[in-house]
Scaffold this motif. Structure first.
Motif, mmCIF file in Angstrom:
data_model
loop_
_atom_site.group_PDB
_atom_site.id
_atom_site.type_symbol
_atom_site.label_atom_id
_atom_site.label_comp_id
_atom_site.label_asym_id
_atom_site.label_seq_id
_atom_site.Cartn_x
_atom_site.Cartn_y
_atom_site.Cartn_z
ATOM 1 N N THR A 1 2.297 8.542 8.922
ATOM 2 C CA THR A 1 3.608 8.450 8.312
ATOM 3 C C THR A 1 3.412 8.706 6.819
ATOM 4 O OG1 THR A 1 3.422 6.071 7.889
ATOM 5 C CG2 THR A 1 4.292 6.743 10.032
ATOM 6 N N SER A 2 4.464 8.507 6.046
ATOM 7 C CA SER A 2 4.358 8.767 4.606
ATOM 8 C C SER A 2 3.276 7.937 3.942
ATOM 9 C CB SER A 2 5.697 8.471 3.920
ATOM 10 O OG SER A 2 6.716 9.308 4.397
ATOM 11 N N ASN A 3 3.088 6.713 4.434
ATOM 12 C CA ASN A 3 2.192 5.786 3.738
ATOM 13 C C ASN A 3 1.113 5.194 4.638
ATOM 14 O OD1 ASN A 3 3.973 5.656 1.214
ATOM 15 N ND2 ASN A 3 5.393 4.970 2.811
ATOM 16 N N PRO B 1 9.180 8.262 -10.204
ATOM 17 C CA PRO B 1 8.286 7.908 -9.089
ATOM 18 C C PRO B 1 6.948 8.631 -9.135
ATOM 19 C CG PRO B 1 10.063 9.327 -8.325
ATOM 20 C CD PRO B 1 10.403 8.932 -9.737
ATOM 21 N N THR B 2 6.875 9.766 -9.804
ATOM 22 C CA THR B 2 5.604 10.496 -9.859
ATOM 23 C C THR B 2 4.600 9.819 -10.783
ATOM 24 O OG1 THR B 2 6.368 11.938 -11.655
ATOM 25 C CG2 THR B 2 6.759 12.682 -9.391
ATOM 26 N N ARG B 3 5.022 8.842 -11.568
ATOM 27 C CA ARG B 3 4.111 8.107 -12.447
ATOM 28 C C ARG B 3 3.873 6.690 -11.931
ATOM 29 N NH1 ARG B 3 3.332 12.453 -13.496
ATOM 30 N NH2 ARG B 3 3.562 13.598 -15.463
ATOM 31 N N ALA B 4 4.231 6.435 -10.695
ATOM 32 C CA ALA B 4 4.106 5.091 -10.129
ATOM 33 C C ALA B 4 2.745 4.907 -9.464
ATOM 34 C CB ALA B 4 5.216 4.866 -9.106
ATOM 35 N N PHE B 5 2.464 3.675 -9.089
ATOM 36 C CA PHE B 5 1.305 3.362 -8.264
ATOM 37 C C PHE B 5 1.731 3.434 -6.792
ATOM 38 C CE2 PHE B 5 0.462 1.126 -12.250
ATOM 39 C CZ PHE B 5 -0.809 1.617 -12.552
ATOM 40 N N TYR B 6 0.778 3.780 -5.925
ATOM 41 C CA TYR B 6 1.100 3.946 -4.505
ATOM 42 C C TYR B 6 0.151 3.116 -3.649
ATOM 43 C CZ TYR B 6 3.220 8.080 -6.603
ATOM 44 O OH TYR B 6 3.941 8.922 -7.412
ATOM 45 N N ALA C 1 4.764 -0.381 2.595
ATOM 46 C CA ALA C 1 3.949 0.344 1.618
ATOM 47 C C ALA C 1 4.757 1.375 0.834
ATOM 48 C CB ALA C 1 2.789 1.048 2.331
ATOM 49 N N GLU C 2 5.994 1.611 1.244
ATOM 50 C CA GLU C 2 6.826 2.652 0.621
ATOM 51 C C GLU C 2 7.186 2.305 -0.821
ATOM 52 O OE1 GLU C 2 8.981 6.056 0.001
ATOM 53 O OE2 GLU C 2 7.736 5.580 1.753
ATOM 54 N N LEU C 3 7.101 3.293 -1.695
ATOM 55 C CA LEU C 3 7.517 3.124 -3.095
ATOM 56 C C LEU C 3 9.023 2.862 -3.153
ATOM 57 C CD1 LEU C 3 6.545 3.402 -6.092
ATOM 58 C CD2 LEU C 3 7.230 5.797 -5.924
ATOM 59 N N ALA C 4 9.430 1.834 -3.895
ATOM 60 C CA ALA C 4 10.840 1.448 -3.958
ATOM 61 C C ALA C 4 11.355 1.534 -5.387
ATOM 62 C CB ALA C 4 11.015 0.020 -3.430
ATOM 63 N N ALA D 1 2.406 -13.642 7.802
ATOM 64 C CA ALA D 1 1.575 -13.722 6.596
ATOM 65 C C ALA D 1 1.212 -12.335 6.084
ATOM 66 C CB ALA D 1 0.317 -14.533 6.885
ATOM 67 N N LEU D 2 0.937 -11.417 7.007
ATOM 68 C CA LEU D 2 0.599 -10.048 6.602
ATOM 69 C C LEU D 2 1.821 -9.346 6.025
ATOM 70 C CD1 LEU D 2 -1.359 -7.717 6.371
ATOM 71 C CD2 LEU D 2 -0.964 -7.200 8.791
ATOM 72 N N ARG D 3 2.976 -9.562 6.651
ATOM 73 C CA ARG D 3 4.216 -8.970 6.133
ATOM 74 C C ARG D 3 4.482 -9.461 4.703
ATOM 75 N NH1 ARG D 3 8.926 -7.174 8.457
ATOM 76 N NH2 ARG D 3 8.242 -7.866 10.520
ATOM 77 N N GLU D 4 4.338 -10.754 4.484
ATOM 78 C CA GLU D 4 4.610 -11.315 3.165
ATOM 79 C C GLU D 4 3.634 -10.788 2.122
ATOM 80 O OE1 GLU D 4 4.482 -15.481 3.821
ATOM 81 O OE2 GLU D 4 6.290 -15.490 5.088
ATOM 82 N N TYR D 5 2.367 -10.633 2.528
ATOM 83 C CA TYR D 5 1.372 -10.116 1.578
ATOM 84 C C TYR D 5 1.685 -8.673 1.199
ATOM 85 C CZ TYR D 5 -3.043 -8.354 -0.266
ATOM 86 O OH TYR D 5 -3.991 -7.744 -1.051
ATOM 87 N N LEU D 6 1.959 -7.822 2.193
ATOM 88 C CA LEU D 6 2.266 -6.423 1.900
ATOM 89 C C LEU D 6 3.556 -6.294 1.091
ATOM 90 C CD1 LEU D 6 1.301 -4.714 5.293
ATOM 91 C CD2 LEU D 6 0.022 -4.690 3.143
ATOM 92 N N LEU D 7 4.503 -7.194 1.340
ATOM 93 C CA LEU D 7 5.728 -7.188 0.547
ATOM 94 C C LEU D 7 5.444 -7.594 -0.901
ATOM 95 C CD1 LEU D 7 8.813 -6.785 0.593
ATOM 96 C CD2 LEU D 7 9.026 -9.197 1.215
ATOM 97 N N ASP D 8 4.529 -8.535 -1.072
ATOM 98 C CA ASP D 8 4.184 -9.013 -2.409
ATOM 99 C C ASP D 8 3.531 -7.922 -3.257
ATOM 100 O OD1 ASP D 8 3.993 -11.117 -4.368
ATOM 101 O OD2 ASP D 8 1.855 -11.208 -3.943
ATOM 102 N N VAL D 9 2.784 -7.013 -2.610
ATOM 103 C CA VAL D 9 2.101 -5.944 -3.359
ATOM 104 C C VAL D 9 2.807 -4.595 -3.173
ATOM 105 C CG1 VAL D 9 -0.126 -7.114 -3.307
ATOM 106 C CG2 VAL D 9 0.469 -5.530 -1.453
ATOM 107 N N LYS D 10 4.031 -4.630 -2.699
ATOM 108 C CA LYS D 10 4.794 -3.404 -2.487
ATOM 109 C C LYS D 10 5.008 -2.679 -3.823
ATOM 110 C CE LYS D 10 9.283 -1.816 -0.656
ATOM 111 N NZ LYS D 10 8.760 -0.836 0.322
#
Length: 407
Positions: free
Chosen positions: A54-56, A368-373, A397-400, A352-361
């Motif tokens: 997928t994209s990420n 967006p081209t200068r963002a972290f991915y 993991a998607e850039l928001a 717990a995994l969902r919350e962690y990935l959301l925390d580092v989203k």
């Protein structure tokens, strides 16, 4: 749900009729040759080579750990050119998960370029020894075919060895091997630590002690060992294993990190370690999912991933597939370098995994081209981690866009 529909449509639209996605990436080399010279008829997807993304996220979804390990090794070492090949490959016995996790440290080995790399190309040549799965009685077909593609040639750093054979792992004929083995898995892990010291030419910065009886709590150590070069040692819960104690005594001033909660490695055991080396710390979560997240978040000086912000790679595997931790370890020492995270279900992303990935989203405000991915490697086929989970990880993991207001 809409994302899942599109994923399923993409797979079914390009599938081979067997329900498994057809490869979206070409094989790294034309046609693999087995050690006997016979051409391989297996597709890249059957070898576990990344076949759906997928994209990420990218899935390395072999039907078994041997296939997934082959796919990971070929993803990290495409081997289309000599300077893309590893100098050596590590072969581990499928029946010995402790030795497989401990052998992940060899992915960090400074082996130098494979023999024959022309002058000027050394800097671009990969180091380290990716891990493949073997057996005591023979070499699985995906491992043999991956070896044929990787074609390790040895190097000065590997002592001329093309293969580091761990424990009882079988080695195909015609390859020069250095074998590391001992009487049991705990002793083999200690022997790997000693071999690591000789191979690196320097002592480790840290030591990791994990449970010899609870593989799901030990799994995250494989990724860290591959990334850092810190050896992984094992012990039971009651008394510190003698081979592990011997390694600790050999490095009395090296910080020790115990991976796992007191329910797995009790405080009395930590005291035994402290009696040898007073610089001991515990990194833990109450269950395997939280334990992996704890190591991903942890930092103590230069120990620990310290992944508490966006812009990182992640590797996700099933907590009940200990060999997948070792198979995926090269992904934590290359590319987007990231910790191993665990899911405990085929169908449900743990909270717990969902919350962690959301925390580092990751997010951006204007450009967006200068963002972290973030990027997530998914290890295992759809029976281990289904498409719904992959779609959820992709969304997390998607850039928001940050600060966007409604019209």
């Amino acid at each position: 749900m809409l994302a899942v529909v599109f994923i399923v449509a993409a797979i079914l639209g390009g599938g081979s009729g067997g329900g498994r996605p057809s490869p979206s990436t070409p094989a790294p080399v034309g046609t693999a040759q087995s050690p006997t010279g016979a051409a391989s008829t297996r597709s890249p997807a059957e070898l576990g080579y990344p076949g759906f993304a997928t994209s990420n996220t990218t899935r390395v979804g072999g039907p078994d750990p041997a296939s997934s390990a082959a796919g990971v090794a070929l993803a990290v070492y495409p081997s289309a050119e000599l300077d893309q090949r590893p100098a050596a490959v590590t072969l581990v016995d499928a029946a010995d998960w402790q030795a497989a996790i401990a052998a992940s440290v060899l992915m960090a080995a400074p082996l130098g370029p494979p023999a024959g790399v022309p002058p000027g190309a050394e800097r671009g040549a990969p180091s380290g020894a990716p891990l493949l799965i073997s057996e005591a009685g023979g070499v699985p077909k995906p491992t043999a075919e991956a070896l044929a593609s990787l074609a390790p040639r040895g190097s000065r750093g590997s002592g001329g060895a093309q293969v580091f054979a761990i424990g009882a792992a079988a080695v195909p004929a015609g390859l020069t091997a250095h074998r590391v083995a001992a009487r049991d898995p705990v002793a083999t892990a200690a022997a790997i630590a000693e071999f690591r010291d000789r191979l690196f030419g320097a002592p480790p910065k840290h030591l990791v002690v994990a449970s010899a009886d609870e593989p799901s709590f030990a799994m995250p150590a494989a990724a860290w060992a591959a990334r850092s070069g810190d050896p992984v040692l094992f012990t039971g819960p009651e008394e510190l294993a003698a081979p592990t104690a011997a390694v600790l005594r050999r490095h009395p001033r090296t910080p020790v990190y115990v991976l796992g909660p007191s329910s797995v490695l009790p405080t009395s055991l930590v005291r035994q370690i402290a009696a040898i080396d007073g610089r001991v710390r515990r990194v833990s979560g109450e269950d395997p999912v939280e334990n992996a997240i704890a190591l991903a978040r942890y930092r103590d000086g230069d120990f620990g991933w310290n992944v508490n912000d966006p812009g990182h790679g992640f590797v996700v595997a099933r907590s009940d597939s200990s060999l997948d931790a070792a198979a995926a370890a090269p992904l934590s020492a290359s590319g987007t370098w990231g910790p191993l995270l665990l899911t405990d279900s085929a169908a449900t992303l743990p909270a717990a995994l969902r919350e962690y990935l959301l925390d580092v989203k990751p997010g951006y405000t204007t450009d967006p081209t200068r963002a972290f991915y973030n990027h997530v490697w998914v290890i295992g086929d759809e029976q281990q981690i289904d498409l719904r989970q992959q779609a959820q990880m992709d969304a997390l993991a998607e850039l928001a866009k940050i600060g966007e207001t409604g019209g």
